[in-house]
Design a protein around this motif. Structure first.
Motif, PDB file in Angstrom:
ATOM      1  N   PHE A   2      28.435  41.663  46.371  1.00 53.84           N
ATOM      2  CA  PHE A   2      29.883  41.582  46.564  1.00 53.84           C
ATOM      3  C   PHE A   2      30.216  41.626  48.046  1.00 53.84           C
ATOM      4  O   PHE A   2      29.413  42.067  48.870  1.00 53.84           O
TER       5      PHE A   2
ATOM      6  N   ARG B  43      30.959  32.019  49.281  1.00 56.61           N
ATOM      7  CA  ARG B  43      30.674  31.420  47.970  1.00 56.61           C
ATOM      8  C   ARG B  43      29.490  30.456  48.075  1.00 56.61           C
ATOM      9  O   ARG B  43      28.679  30.351  47.163  1.00 56.61           O
TER      10      ARG B  43
ATOM     11  N   ASP C 294      27.698  33.494  42.778  1.00 56.81           N
ATOM     12  CA  ASP C 294      28.184  34.562  41.903  1.00 56.81           C
ATOM     13  C   ASP C 294      28.577  35.832  42.652  1.00 56.81           C
ATOM     14  O   ASP C 294      28.814  36.875  42.043  1.00 56.81           O
TER      15      ASP C 294
ATOM     16  N   ARG D  19      30.784  38.536  44.169  1.00 55.33           N
ATOM     17  CA  ARG D  19      32.134  39.019  43.864  1.00 55.33           C
ATOM     18  C   ARG D  19      32.863  39.183  45.200  1.00 55.33           C
ATOM     19  O   ARG D  19      32.421  39.941  46.053  1.00 55.33           O
TER      20      ARG D  19
ATOM     21  N   ASP E 137      37.924  36.857  43.947  1.00 50.20           N
ATOM     22  CA  ASP E 137      37.928  37.432  42.606  1.00 50.20           C
ATOM     23  C   ASP E 137      39.020  38.483  42.438  1.00 50.20           C
ATOM     24  O   ASP E 137      39.544  38.655  41.345  1.00 50.20           O
ATOM     25  N   ASP E 138      39.315  39.198  43.512  1.00 51.77           N
ATOM     26  CA  ASP E 138      40.335  40.239  43.472  1.00 51.77           C
ATOM     27  C   ASP E 138      41.093  40.272  44.782  1.00 51.77           C
ATOM     28  O   ASP E 138      40.570  39.873  45.829  1.00 51.77           O
TER      29      ASP E 138
ATOM     30  N   LEU F 281      34.015  47.222  40.789  1.00 49.88           N
ATOM     31  CA  LEU F 281      32.738  46.522  40.816  1.00 49.88           C
ATOM     32  C   LEU F 281      31.900  46.743  39.563  1.00 49.88           C
ATOM     33  O   LEU F 281      31.189  45.848  39.124  1.00 49.88           O
TER      34      LEU F 281
ATOM     35  N   THR G  69      32.874  45.684  33.777  1.00 45.78           N
ATOM     36  CA  THR G  69      32.489  44.376  33.261  1.00 45.78           C
ATOM     37  C   THR G  69      33.345  44.050  32.050  1.00 45.78           C
ATOM     38  O   THR G  69      33.724  44.925  31.285  1.00 45.78           O
TER      39      THR G  69
END
Length: 191
Positions: A47, A67, A72, A74, A96-97, A112, A115
Motif C-alpha cells: 500500500f 499503479r 494491486d 492499495r 482506493d481511498d 488496510l 477485507t
C-alpha cells in the motif's frame, strides 16, 4: 505487510511509521515524488499512503506511476484540506481511498486489514463501536472552503475567474483563501 508513506511533513511521517511498525506493518517513507517512486520500484509495497500536497507538487500525479509499479497496490490519498473536487479526481485517477489528515495508525490499520466478504458470506464479527463513526457535522467554514476549492479547480486556479464564478469580490476571496480551515472539533464528551 509493506507500505510506503509519502508526505512532506517528516515529523508526521516518522510518528506514523513508528506507530505502524509497532503494529507489525513495515513502512518506508518519502518526502517527495522522486524518492517515493524510487522506493516503490525497489520495494513494491502493498500500500501507499500519499499526501495530496507534496510541496508544490500534487500527490494525485503519483497515483498512475504507483499503479504501474504494482497494479494491486492499495493507494490511499490523504489531505488536511479535503474537497469534493479533489476526492472525485483522486478516485477517477485510481486511488482506493481518500482520507482526511491526520490519519491515525489505528485507522490506517483498520482500513488496510478490512477485507470485503464474499457476496452472501457473513462479515467479520465487530463491536458496535467499531462500525459506527462518531457523528460530526461538517462545519460551515469547511463546506465553504470545499466549495471555493471546487470553483478554483473549475477555473484552473484563476482567482479573478473564481471570484466572478462565486459572485464575490476578488479581495474577499483572497481573504478567505488566506484563512485555511483548521481541524474539526469533536463535540464535548465525544472522546
Amino acid at each position: 505487510m509493506k507500505g510506503l508513506l509519502v508526505d512532506d511533513d517528516t515529523l508526521y511521517l516518522e510518528a506514523l511509521r513508528r506507530a505502524l511498525t509497532r503494529r507489525g506493518i513495515d513502512c518506508e517513507i518519502a518526502a517527495d515524488m522522486a524518492t517515493a517512486l524510487d522506493i516503490a520500484a525497489r520495494t513494491t509495497p502493498d500500500f501507499a499512503l500519499v499526501d495530496l500536497k507534496l510541496g508544490e507538487a500534487s500527490g494525485l500525479s503519483l497515483i498512475e506511476p504507483l499503479r504501474a509499479i504494482r497494479a494491486d497496490m492499495r493507494i490511499l490519498l490523504v489531505t488536511g484540506y479535503a474537497s469534493i473536487a479533489t476526492a472525485v479526481e483522486a478516485i477517477k485517477r485510481g486511488a482506493d481511498d481518500y482520507l482526511p489528515k491526520p490519519v491515525s495508525a489505528d485507522t490506517l490499520q483498520r482500513i488496510l486489514l478490512d477485507t470485503e466478504p464474499a457476496p452472501g458470506a457473513p462479515g467479520p464479527e465487530r463491536e458496535e463501536e467499531d462500525t459506527l463513526e462518531s457523528p460530526t457535522m461538517i462545519p460551515l467554514h469547511r463546506l465553504e472552503w470545499e466549495h471555493i476549492q471546487q470553483a478554483l479547480t473549475e477555473t484552473g486556479g484563476n482567482i479573478s475567474a473564481t471570484a466572478r464564478l462565486l459572485g464575490m469580490h476578488r479581495r474577499s476571496l483572497q481573504r478567505k483563501l488566506a484563512k485555511r480551515p483548521g481541524p474539526e472539533r469533536r463535540p464535548p464528551g465525544d472522546g
